[in-house]
Design an enzyme around this catalytic site. Structure first.
Site, PDB file in Angstrom:
ATOM      1  N   THR A 189      28.440  11.685  20.392  1.00 39.67           N
ATOM      2  CA  THR A 189      27.225  11.877  19.609  1.00 39.67           C
ATOM      3  C   THR A 189      27.390  12.970  18.558  1.00 39.67           C
ATOM      4  OG1 THR A 189      24.954  12.696  19.796  1.00 39.67           O
ATOM      5  CG2 THR A 189      26.459  13.405  21.497  1.00 39.67           C
ATOM      6  N   ASP A 190      26.560  12.911  17.524  1.00 38.03           N
ATOM      7  CA  ASP A 190      26.574  13.980  16.513  1.00 38.03           C
ATOM      8  C   ASP A 190      25.978  15.289  17.052  1.00 38.03           C
ATOM      9  OD1 ASP A 190      23.893  13.224  16.618  1.00 38.03           O
ATOM     10  OD2 ASP A 190      23.669  12.913  14.450  1.00 38.03           O
ATOM     11  N   GLU A 191      25.276  15.204  18.206  1.00 37.36           N
ATOM     12  CA  GLU A 191      24.608  16.409  18.720  1.00 37.36           C
ATOM     13  C   GLU A 191      25.597  17.495  19.144  1.00 37.36           C
ATOM     14  OE1 GLU A 191      21.246  15.951  21.234  1.00 37.36           O
ATOM     15  OE2 GLU A 191      20.531  14.172  20.190  1.00 37.36           O
ATOM     16  N   TYR A 240      22.418  18.279  27.475  1.00 32.90           N
ATOM     17  CA  TYR A 240      22.995  16.961  27.122  1.00 32.90           C
ATOM     18  C   TYR A 240      24.151  17.130  26.145  1.00 32.90           C
ATOM     19  CZ  TYR A 240      23.598  12.655  24.414  1.00 32.90           C
ATOM     20  OH  TYR A 240      24.150  11.580  23.741  1.00 32.90           O
ATOM     21  N   LYS A 255      28.226  16.398  26.535  1.00 36.21           N
ATOM     22  CA  LYS A 255      28.982  15.462  25.689  1.00 36.21           C
ATOM     23  C   LYS A 255      30.123  16.213  24.982  1.00 36.21           C
ATOM     24  CE  LYS A 255      28.335  11.614  24.951  1.00 36.21           C
ATOM     25  NZ  LYS A 255      28.744  10.364  25.639  1.00 36.21           N
TER      26      LYS A 255
HETATM   27  P1  NAD Z   1      21.497   4.652  27.726  1.00 39.73           P
HETATM   28  O1  NAD Z   1      20.907   5.783  28.487  1.00 39.73           O
HETATM   29  O2  NAD Z   1      20.610   3.599  27.157  1.00 39.73           O
HETATM   30  O3  NAD Z   1      22.560   3.885  28.651  1.00 39.73           O
HETATM   31  C1  NAD Z   1      23.471   4.567  29.464  1.00 39.73           C
HETATM   32  C2  NAD Z   1      24.051   3.569  30.465  1.00 39.73           C
HETATM   33  O4  NAD Z   1      24.981   4.273  31.298  1.00 39.73           O
HETATM   34  C3  NAD Z   1      23.003   2.943  31.399  1.00 39.73           C
HETATM   35  O5  NAD Z   1      23.192   1.551  31.488  1.00 39.73           O
HETATM   36  C4  NAD Z   1      23.260   3.624  32.739  1.00 39.73           C
HETATM   37  O6  NAD Z   1      22.910   2.815  33.855  1.00 39.73           O
HETATM   38  C5  NAD Z   1      24.755   3.903  32.664  1.00 39.73           C
HETATM   39  N1  NAD Z   1      25.151   5.022  33.527  1.00 39.73           N
HETATM   40  C6  NAD Z   1      24.574   6.243  33.597  1.00 39.73           C
HETATM   41  N2  NAD Z   1      25.188   6.992  34.533  1.00 39.73           N
HETATM   42  C7  NAD Z   1      26.200   6.236  35.028  1.00 39.73           C
HETATM   43  C8  NAD Z   1      27.207   6.476  36.009  1.00 39.73           C
HETATM   44  N3  NAD Z   1      27.269   7.639  36.676  1.00 39.73           N
HETATM   45  N4  NAD Z   1      28.106   5.485  36.270  1.00 39.73           N
HETATM   46  C9  NAD Z   1      28.041   4.295  35.603  1.00 39.73           C
HETATM   47  N5  NAD Z   1      27.082   4.026  34.694  1.00 39.73           N
HETATM   48  C10 NAD Z   1      26.179   4.976  34.402  1.00 39.73           C
HETATM   49  O7  NAD Z   1      22.393   5.319  26.612  1.00 39.73           O
HETATM   50  P2  NAD Z   1      22.692   4.867  25.101  1.00 39.73           P
HETATM   51  O8  NAD Z   1      21.634   5.399  24.232  1.00 39.73           O
HETATM   52  O9  NAD Z   1      23.010   3.425  25.101  1.00 39.73           O
HETATM   53  O10 NAD Z   1      24.019   5.718  24.827  1.00 39.73           O
HETATM   54  C11 NAD Z   1      25.302   5.188  25.170  1.00 39.73           C
HETATM   55  C12 NAD Z   1      26.364   6.198  24.781  1.00 39.73           C
HETATM   56  O11 NAD Z   1      26.290   6.457  23.382  1.00 39.73           O
HETATM   57  C13 NAD Z   1      26.199   7.551  25.469  1.00 39.73           C
HETATM   58  O12 NAD Z   1      27.486   8.031  25.782  1.00 39.73           O
HETATM   59  C14 NAD Z   1      25.527   8.430  24.408  1.00 39.73           C
HETATM   60  O13 NAD Z   1      25.885   9.778  24.582  1.00 39.73           O
HETATM   61  C15 NAD Z   1      26.118   7.853  23.134  1.00 39.73           C
HETATM   62  N6  NAD Z   1      25.280   7.970  21.919  1.00 39.73           N
HETATM   63  C16 NAD Z   1      23.971   7.557  21.927  1.00 39.73           C
HETATM   64  C17 NAD Z   1      23.234   7.620  20.731  1.00 39.73           C
HETATM   65  C18 NAD Z   1      21.804   7.151  20.672  1.00 39.73           C
HETATM   66  O14 NAD Z   1      21.150   7.333  19.641  1.00 39.73           O
HETATM   67  N7  NAD Z   1      21.255   6.525  21.688  1.00 39.73           N
HETATM   68  C19 NAD Z   1      23.827   8.117  19.567  1.00 39.73           C
HETATM   69  C20 NAD Z   1      25.173   8.536  19.610  1.00 39.73           C
HETATM   70  C21 NAD Z   1      25.884   8.438  20.801  1.00 39.73           C
HETATM   71  O1  DAU Z   2      21.815  12.136  17.564  1.00 45.26           O
HETATM   72  C1  DAU Z   2      22.240  11.258  18.546  1.00 45.26           C
HETATM   73  C2  DAU Z   2      21.360  11.401  19.771  1.00 45.26           C
HETATM   74  O2  DAU Z   2      20.105  10.821  19.446  1.00 45.26           O
HETATM   75  C3  DAU Z   2      21.950  10.740  21.017  1.00 45.26           C
HETATM   76  O3  DAU Z   2      23.146  11.378  21.351  1.00 45.26           O
HETATM   77  C4  DAU Z   2      20.965  10.814  22.182  1.00 45.26           C
HETATM   78  O4  DAU Z   2      21.478  10.116  23.301  1.00 45.26           O
HETATM   79  C5  DAU Z   2      19.664  10.178  21.750  1.00 45.26           C
HETATM   80  O5  DAU Z   2      18.705  10.296  22.792  1.00 45.26           O
HETATM   81  C6  DAU Z   2      19.130  10.840  20.471  1.00 45.26           C
HETATM   82  O6  DAU Z   2      18.703  12.193  20.731  1.00 45.26           O
HETATM   83  P1  DAU Z   2      17.348  12.802  20.098  1.00 45.26           P
HETATM   84  O7  DAU Z   2      16.901  13.916  20.948  1.00 45.26           O
HETATM   85  O8  DAU Z   2      17.494  13.039  18.643  1.00 45.26           O
HETATM   86  O9  DAU Z   2      16.378  11.505  20.278  1.00 45.26           O
HETATM   87  P2  DAU Z   2      14.878  11.342  20.791  1.00 45.26           P
HETATM   88  O10 DAU Z   2      14.491   9.927  20.538  1.00 45.26           O
HETATM   89  O11 DAU Z   2      14.662  11.896  22.152  1.00 45.26           O
HETATM   90  O12 DAU Z   2      14.066  12.273  19.763  1.00 45.26           O
HETATM   91  C7  DAU Z   2      14.113  12.058  18.364  1.00 45.26           C
HETATM   92  C8  DAU Z   2      13.291  13.148  17.699  1.00 45.26           C
HETATM   93  O13 DAU Z   2      11.895  12.940  18.027  1.00 45.26           O
HETATM   94  C9  DAU Z   2      13.613  14.546  18.186  1.00 45.26           C
HETATM   95  O14 DAU Z   2      13.491  15.465  17.098  1.00 45.26           O
HETATM   96  C10 DAU Z   2      12.550  14.847  19.231  1.00 45.26           C
HETATM   97  C11 DAU Z   2      11.349  14.076  18.716  1.00 45.26           C
HETATM   98  N1  DAU Z   2      10.443  13.545  19.766  1.00 45.26           N
HETATM   99  C12 DAU Z   2      10.979  12.802  20.759  1.00 45.26           C
HETATM  100  C13 DAU Z   2      10.178  12.284  21.758  1.00 45.26           C
HETATM  101  C14 DAU Z   2      10.772  11.460  22.890  1.00 45.26           C
HETATM  102  C15 DAU Z   2       9.087  13.781  19.697  1.00 45.26           C
HETATM  103  O15 DAU Z   2       8.578  14.441  18.753  1.00 45.26           O
HETATM  104  N2  DAU Z   2       8.281  13.278  20.678  1.00 45.26           N
HETATM  105  C16 DAU Z   2       8.771  12.540  21.719  1.00 45.26           C
HETATM  106  O16 DAU Z   2       7.994  12.108  22.608  1.00 45.26           O
END
Ligand code: NAD
Ligand code: DAU
Length: 350
Positions: free
Chosen positions: A131-133, A156, A160
């Site tokens: 992730t970019d975080e 988190y 990562k």
């Molecule tokens: P998600 O939470 O939707 O899915 C995560 C999956 O991992 C789920 O299916 C869960 O059951 C599985 N999992 C969790 N713990 C596990 C374990 N101990 N063993 C096996 N499986 C397990 O997550 P996502 O949003 O699809 O993110 C997927 C990946 O991409 C993550 O590594 C996250 O850090 C990265 N990522 C997410 C975003 C985003 O915006 N969502 C952006 C950049 C990177």
């Molecule tokens: O940047 C990549 C990341 O983006 C991934 O690595 C993470 O897995 C993914 O969850 C996401 O993280 P964020 O914290 O940016 O996403 P989230 O949807 O939780 O929140 C987006 C923005 O909205 C953040 O600034 C917090 C704000 N927010 C979020 C929620 C859930 C609110 O204001 N209210 C809310 O209820």
């Protein structure tokens, strides 16, 4: 036939990636390993679950003995690792779970790949999805590049960042053929409604308050989830070993502006008077350690591997809202917990 392990394939991004690979590469067998935590949902993959080149394996990446045995039994040629605890708010309440899955789980997979591939890395690849975080928070200017120093703030992002360091350490120490990508915020179908976009769509639909953290001034850089999956495909097949690529859509939005756009679109789609949904906006206590701004510079990926996002945000957000409105049963199953029964029905008792 290439034997590919995709971890976390029942989650949001993982399910899009599994679908892409199963359909596009009939000569790969895709093994989807997922623990099915609250975020894992096999309904996300209903359309491909009967394909001959797809298998689901329920299991926990934290269980090192199980993981080694799995690699010995299946002799995977490649791994794309997405399994993770992914929600920042949950990491603030329970950091240890994030250390276990995101750090220990990743090291277990690295160890198993190293063990099974010995020193014969021909045609092998370990792709870590990050992730970019990990780069921390930007001020008003600048963008994250692959050279930006790591500076994570939440449990988190710290977990990562730690996993990224382990992946690089296995490359530098054991020459494991690794690749890492760091992507910005994804949006699209099948995202668990705890994250901003699906949560707010669901709340607008039910006329529930929209909890905006702080003043809503934080900025995120949004990418269509299928463009992320396409980028992973390109990087997996074309990158050199040991490389890192940033993935992003050059699409920054202040939270409050994005929320107002969603309210306007949903008023129109739900036949409500303009401004109705905006009245649901409720400012709440800010997230602890809330990063102000993320912005990804993905020039390297565009230059090296010719990847560009396919979808403009205006079109993507409409499509996303349409999908959640057309799939209310999916949303209801996820919010009620009924989706958890699907594994039992599909894989255990038939
Ligand atoms: P998600 O939470 O939707 O899915 C995560 C999956 O991992 C789920 O299916 C869960 O059951 C599985 N999992 C969790 N713990 C596990 C374990 N101990 N063993 C096996 N499986 C397990 O997550 P996502 O949003 O699809 O993110 C997927 C990946 O991409 C993550 O590594 C996250 O850090 C990265 N990522 C997410 C975003 C985003 O915006 N969502 C952006 C950049 C990177
Ligand atoms: O940047 C990549 C990341 O983006 C991934 O690595 C993470 O897995 C993914 O969850 C996401 O993280 P964020 O914290 O940016 O996403 P989230 O949807 O939780 O929140 C987006 C923005 O909205 C953040 O600034 C917090 C704000 N927010 C979020 C929620 C859930 C609110 O204001 N209210 C809310 O209820």
């Amino acid at each position: 036939m290439k034997r590919m392990l995709i971890t976390g394939g029942a989650g949001f991004i993982g399910s899009h990636l599994v679908r892409l690979f199963v359909n596009k590469y009939p000569d790969y067998h895709i093994y989807n390993l997922d623990k099915l935590t609250y975020a894992g949902n096999l309904l996300n993959l209903k359309d491909i679950e009967e394909k001959p080149n797809y298998s689901f394996i329920k299991g926990d990446i934290v269980d090192g003995v199980f993981i080694i045995k799995l690699f010995e039994d299946y002799k995977f040629d490649a791994v794309i690792h997405l399994a993770a605890e992914s929600h920042v708010d949950r990491s603030i309440s329970n950091p240890l779970e994030f250390v276990m899955t995101n750090v220990v789980g990743t090291v277990n997979l690295l160890n198993a790949a190293k063990h099974i591939w010995k020193n014969n890395f021909d045609g092998k690849r370990f792709y870590h999805v990050s992730t970019d975080e990990v780069y921390g928070s930007l001020g008003e200017d600048g963008m994250f590049t692959e050279q930006t120093a790591y500076d994570p703030h939440s449990p988190y992002s710290a977990s990562k960042a730690s996993s990224d360091h382990f992946v690089r350490a296995y490359h530098d120490t054991y020459e494991l053929p690794v690749v890492i990508s760091n992507c910005s915020n994804n949006y699209g179908s099948f995202q668990f409604p705890e994250k901003l976009i699906p949560l707010f769509i669901n709340n607008i639909r039910h006329n529930k308050p929209l909890p905006v953290y702080g003043k809503g001034e934080n900025i995120r850089d949004w990418l269509w989830v299928e463009d992320h999956a396409r980028a992973i495909d390109v990087i997996f097949h074309q990158s050199a070993n040991g490389k890192t690529y940033n993935i992003g859509g050059h699409n920054e939005w202040k939270n409050i502006d994005l929320i107002k756009v969603m309210c306007r679109i949903m008023d129109r789609k739900l036949g409500r008077a303009e401004g109705t949904s905006q009245n649901l906006i409720t400012y709440v206590k800010d997230r602890a350690g809330h990063d102000l701004r993320y912005a990804i510079d993905s020039t390297l990926l565009q230059k090296d591997l010719n990847w560009t996002p396919s979808l403009q945000f205006e079109e993507g957000i409409e499509k996303t809202i349409d999908w959640y409105l057309a799939n209310q049963i999916w949303l209801d199953d996820v919010t009620s917990g009924d989706y958890l029964k699907y594994y039992e029905k599909q894989y255990v008792s038939r």
